[in-house]
Motif scaffolding. Sequence first.
Motif, PDB file in Angstrom:
ATOM      1  N   PHE A 162       0.834  -1.205   0.000  1.00  0.00           N
ATOM      2  CA  PHE A 162       0.000   0.000   0.000  1.00  0.00           C
ATOM      3  C   PHE A 162       0.869   1.256   0.000  1.00  0.00           C
ATOM      4  O   PHE A 162       0.635   2.185  -0.771  1.00  0.00           O
ATOM      5  N   HIS A 163       1.886   1.272   0.874  1.00  0.00           N
ATOM      6  CA  HIS A 163       2.748   2.452   0.952  1.00  0.00           C
ATOM      7  C   HIS A 163       3.517   2.651  -0.349  1.00  0.00           C
ATOM      8  O   HIS A 163       3.708   3.792  -0.795  1.00  0.00           O
ATOM      9  N   THR A 164       3.938   1.543  -0.975  1.00  0.00           N
ATOM     10  CA  THR A 164       4.648   1.662  -2.253  1.00  0.00           C
ATOM     11  C   THR A 164       3.736   2.246  -3.316  1.00  0.00           C
ATOM     12  O   THR A 164       4.126   3.138  -4.082  1.00  0.00           O
ATOM     13  N   SER A 169       2.511   6.439  -6.764  1.00  0.00           N
ATOM     14  CA  SER A 169       1.364   6.837  -7.578  1.00  0.00           C
ATOM     15  C   SER A 169       1.524   8.284  -8.049  1.00  0.00           C
ATOM     16  O   SER A 169       1.987   9.150  -7.308  1.00  0.00           O
ATOM     17  N   PRO A 170       1.127   8.560  -9.297  1.00  0.00           N
ATOM     18  CA  PRO A 170       1.148   9.951  -9.763  1.00  0.00           C
ATOM     19  C   PRO A 170       0.084  10.813  -9.076  1.00  0.00           C
ATOM     20  O   PRO A 170       0.150  12.031  -9.140  1.00  0.00           O
ATOM     21  N   ILE A 189       1.408  14.432  -2.528  1.00  0.00           N
ATOM     22  CA  ILE A 189       0.647  15.617  -2.128  1.00  0.00           C
ATOM     23  C   ILE A 189       1.584  16.751  -1.757  1.00  0.00           C
ATOM     24  O   ILE A 189       1.378  17.915  -2.125  1.00  0.00           O
ATOM     25  N   LEU A 190       2.652  16.428  -1.030  1.00  0.00           N
ATOM     26  CA  LEU A 190       3.600  17.459  -0.604  1.00  0.00           C
ATOM     27  C   LEU A 190       4.181  18.182  -1.807  1.00  0.00           C
ATOM     28  O   LEU A 190       4.202  19.413  -1.877  1.00  0.00           O
ATOM     29  N   ASP A 271      -3.100  16.165  -9.994  1.00  0.00           N
ATOM     30  CA  ASP A 271      -2.677  17.448 -10.557  1.00  0.00           C
ATOM     31  C   ASP A 271      -3.069  17.483 -12.033  1.00  0.00           C
ATOM     32  O   ASP A 271      -2.622  16.644 -12.827  1.00  0.00           O
ATOM     33  N   LEU A 272      -3.896  18.447 -12.400  1.00  0.00           N
ATOM     34  CA  LEU A 272      -4.382  18.548 -13.788  1.00  0.00           C
ATOM     35  C   LEU A 272      -3.526  19.476 -14.637  1.00  0.00           C
ATOM     36  O   LEU A 272      -3.898  19.766 -15.781  1.00  0.00           O
ATOM     37  N   SER A 273      -2.387  19.928 -14.115  1.00  0.00           N
ATOM     38  CA  SER A 273      -1.574  20.903 -14.854  1.00  0.00           C
ATOM     39  C   SER A 273      -1.176  20.375 -16.220  1.00  0.00           C
ATOM     40  O   SER A 273      -1.294  21.074 -17.235  1.00  0.00           O
ATOM     41  N   ASN A 274      -0.708  19.120 -16.283  1.00  0.00           N
ATOM     42  CA  ASN A 274      -0.277  18.553 -17.564  1.00  0.00           C
ATOM     43  C   ASN A 274      -1.458  18.387 -18.515  1.00  0.00           C
ATOM     44  O   ASN A 274      -1.352  18.648 -19.715  1.00  0.00           O
ATOM     45  N   ARG A 275      -2.607  17.938 -17.948  1.00  0.00           N
ATOM     46  CA  ARG A 275      -3.778  17.774 -18.812  1.00  0.00           C
ATOM     47  C   ARG A 275      -4.228  19.116 -19.365  1.00  0.00           C
ATOM     48  O   ARG A 275      -4.552  19.229 -20.554  1.00  0.00           O
TER      49      ARG A 275
END
Length: 665
Positions: A162-164, A169-170, A189-190, A271-275
């Motif tokens: 789970f931690h991995t 995860s993106p 998140i950080l 994060d939707l910046s790339n999209r």
Amino acid sequence: MGDEAQDVEALKEEIRRLKWRVSTLETVETECARALNALAASEDRYRRLLDEAGFPITISHAEDSTILFANPLACGLFGLEGPRPAGRRMLEFYADPSARLDLVAQLRAQGRSSGWEVVMLDGQGRPRTQIITASLITYEGHEAMLATSNDITERRHAEALFHTMVEKSPDGFAMADLEGCLTYLSPRILGMFGYTHPKEILGRSLREFIAMEDHSRLEERLLALLSGQHAGPSEFKGLRKDGSIFFQETNGDVLRNPDGSPHAFFFIVRDLSNRKRMERTLRWGEKLESLGLMAAGIAHELNNAFQVTQGHLEIVQSLSAGNADLAKELSLISGGVDRATVLAKEMLDYSGRTLREEAPVDLGHVVVEGLALWRTFLSRPARLAYSPGEDLPLVPADEGQVMKVLSAFVLNAIEATEEAGAAISIRTVLQELAEADLLEGFWPAPGRVGRFLRLEVQDGGPGIPAEQLERVCDPFFTTKGQGRGLGLSAALGILRSHSACLQILSTPGEGTTLRAYFPVSIHVQAAMSPAGATRPSARGILVAEDDPAIRDLVVGMLPKWGYGPVFAAENGAEALEVFHANEAAIGLFLTDASMPQMSGPEAFEAMRKIRPTLHGVLMTGYSKAFGRGTAAAFGFSGSLQKPFRFQDLKEQLEAVWSGRERGKQ
């Protein structure tokens, strides 16, 4: 007699005492038997409890760890032969033997220990994570350790997985209590919000990380989750540590207690910046394609009109010989046509549909040649500085058009630094573009991974405001008042026609950097030689042009230069029919590029299948059929850019008939 009676009474008393003793012994024996039976039953009950316990239980000597007892589950876990395995010690099952010694020391100090996590080896030598609860007892006269264990290996594996997943995860993961205070944050998140340590965020309200205008929607979303509604992901404006805003997609749910009452909020944040960047690039590309088509169409029609004007102007000029006043007026008209022609050419550059003569180009040489020109525009020449890269490869390109791109970059920088007086830096660098590079800056011509030669112009001007960045390549747009031309718009079209990329980096107050990325090929082909290296076999010319005014001008002029017979067609399909009927008399095909039914290049290709030695000259205002190709790629001996002068056409035809490799673009 009296003595005998006394003896008898004494004997009877002794017998009574003996009977009482026997009775007492029988009672004691009965009680002992009952106690022994109870003890045996108790031992059996405890043994059954130990044997049937749902967890491993061991009793081992406190000092040397000799196993004094092991229940069946312990025997199965450690591979023991029975409840009292001879010569086996618990110490051999500890991955770290010192952990056993530490546990005994803690028990002697505290008497009991629970929740002691230790790695032990099972009967096959595999490590298993155990939670030990132990206490010291006296067993068979020895100080012993009674221990129970709980195998949490699978739980630890699941937690690690789970931690991995969370860390790799993106998307970001977060938890908050029912008051909205953050209690857990994943590393993603950080970084998403520009922080480096969880302590900077934990305990703070998640409302602090959402733009003020989205607070009401956030409250509605939280209330909906508490009521059991699941409306799918929601889009919010996130606030980074530096105060900047980015778009985020949040999907949330409520973690509940066993009785169904809410316990905490759980969120997945993307994060939707790339999209958003990709959507913006797509919109820009669609806009550019639409404007390019319109610009190309207008330029094509203008060039046809200019061609008619230019042709008749030359005829009138030839008839006005000896009339100085008329010649002067005609010269002014010709100058106006030339200026309009330049604008139409820039429109074609913007559309990316100009003809280009591709050859291996040294970008460093282009910069050095341009420096001498640009410095004439500067009051302080030292402001221009060139930093060439080392061992740069050649790139397949049209050198003249590359110079236009570089000139547009430099002139843009000159305008930006006119008041600031800052330096302008020019660089050529070989670069491998990676995915991360494509997320930086604005890409009017979308970038892609690969090996490129980067041409860069950097100024120290005021920079471009973020809200204007997407308009800098619009025709006639400028951040310095009224736009004066196509500039970067034309440069963008040229780059697109070269399969090149454009990147713009700009920060208000820190200047602007324009970067053109030219793809580097492993093999750079030399420019193709025109097909007209040999003399045509006949002086007949077939002219294909859908504009009747231009067609009549050209057809009327050719016989004056000694060419004939001259055949005319209004499109490629008709020209092909004329060629079939008059093949022997036709030595050259003079054609417009874009025509209805069949284009000039398509007709020429069909004719050369019949006669491979046929020569051709291309006339074009623009050529959609070519795409990013060149006239030479279709085997034409030369090409003419509309509007052209009759002298240009005459020289081109003479070059073909004389067998010289000469062409005018």
